[in-house]
Write an enzyme that holds these catalytic residues in place. Structure first.
Site, PDB file in Angstrom:
ATOM      1  CE  LYS A 172      -9.800 -78.484 -15.383  1.00 47.35           C
ATOM      2  NZ  LYS A 172     -10.461 -78.536 -16.683  1.00 47.35           N
TER       3      LYS A 172
ATOM      4  CG  ASP B 152     -16.436 -81.052 -16.843  1.00 50.03           C
ATOM      5  OD1 ASP B 152     -16.042 -80.117 -16.124  1.00 50.03           O
ATOM      6  OD2 ASP B 152     -15.806 -81.499 -17.817  1.00 50.03           O
TER       7      ASP B 152
ATOM      8  CD  GLN C 169      -9.608 -78.701 -20.215  1.00 53.55           C
ATOM      9  OE1 GLN C 169      -9.830 -79.295 -19.162  1.00 53.55           O
ATOM     10  NE2 GLN C 169      -9.732 -77.401 -20.315  1.00 53.55           N
TER      11      GLN C 169
END
Ligand code: GUN
Length: 299
Positions: A53, A120, A97
């Protein structure tokens, strides 16, 4: 034989568009899109995802920061870090994460992220916006958003009259996928482990999305001839043919079998996977545009 949907290529197209748009935003406003990725603990798979990422964000010309915290980090400390990132004007997107270590309440951490920086799409505000069709101001979770873009490339944006079946009811994939397909006028059914006659239900689908985490579960006789099949599964299975102890990645769909029936099908790897990271970049770009009141590009 089914068309293989090239997720790698389509993801590259998205990333090229993000790069261009980021450069234009920087030129016009002086604002560089910024993303912060937070990882707690040593999980090797998570470390690879997070590194990817960060690399992709830098490739897009973003400001990218990674916070790597030890396994024993306390929940309060993580809440404080998220609050600091919420208040940081150089950061437009925050990703914590998952999974987090067991002693940390993931739900609380996700709800601490500002909905405006929740790239997200996991915050209740964004879940609610997607559920009520407020797509202009929502953030949509990256994997279903990327899957939707692949469907769009095959079938177009309007799915009126088409039956879609989503296998899997997770908050991260199944449920948002249901809402996205519905928003594009498909007639959508969610199937899961308690569904009766799953193969029969799947055979009714013009669009079949598999997100269950069961290696190669979906076989040719589950698939309607000509259907568009999106395989979200990423499963590592033993591959003794490659040598002792070797493994390989497969999806939830038996690719070789289903390819003889489907109209279009995503491979694993190289299908949905690359789209997830591309959509994270797109969401961060969108967040940066919104932060300065500019209309973001569409993907
Ligand atoms: N872990 C695995 N996939 C994801 C994702 O899409 N977002 C976050 N935050 N963690 C993950």
């Amino acid at each position: 034989m089914a068309v293989t949907i090239d997720g790698k290529q389509i993801a590259e197209d998205v990333v090229s568009k993000v790069k261009l748009s980021a450069a234009e935003l920087i030129e016009a406003t002086g604002v560089t899109p910024g993303i912060a990725v937070v990882i707690v603990g040593e999980d090797p798979a998570s470390q690879v995802y997070v590194a990817n990422k960060g690399r992709k964000a830098r490739e897009c010309g973003f400001h990218s920061v990674q916070h790597t915290l030890p396994e024993q980090t306390g929940e309060e400390e993580l809440v404080k870090l998220v609050e600091t990132l919420n208040a940081d004007p150089a950061i437009h997107g925050i990703l914590v994460q998952l999974p987090l270590p067991k002693h940390i309440d993931s739900g609380r951490i996700i709800q601490t992220i500002s909905p405006d920086k929740d790239v997200d799409g996991f915050h209740f505000i964004n879940v609610g916006k997607l559920g009520t069709g407020e797509l202009e101001t929502a953030f949509v979770p990256c994997t279903p958003e990327g899957s939707m873009l692949l469907i769009d490339r095959i079938l177009g944006r309007d799915l009126s009259g088409l039956n879609a079946v989503v296998v899997g009811r997770s908050n991260i994939v199944g449920k948002p996928m249901f809402n996205l397909l519905l928003a594009h006028n498909a007639t959508v059914t969610i199937a899961h482990s308690k569904t009766k006659d799953l193969p029969g239900l799947c055979r009714n689908a013009d669009i079949l999305v598999a997100a269950v985490g069961r290696p190669q579960m979906i076989k040719a006789d589950w698939v309607k001839p000509g259907a568009t099949v999106i395989d979200v599964g990423i499963n590592r299975i033993p591959a003794p043919e490659r040598g002792e102890g070797k493994t390989r990645l497969v999806g939830d769909v038996d690719f070789a079998d289903v390819a003889s029936v489907a109209g279009a099908l995503t491979p694993v790897p190289g299908g949905v996977g690359p789209m997830t990271i591309a959509m994270l970049m797109a969401n961060t770009l969108v967040a940066a545009h919104r932060s300065v009141g500019k209309t973001p590009p569409r993907f």
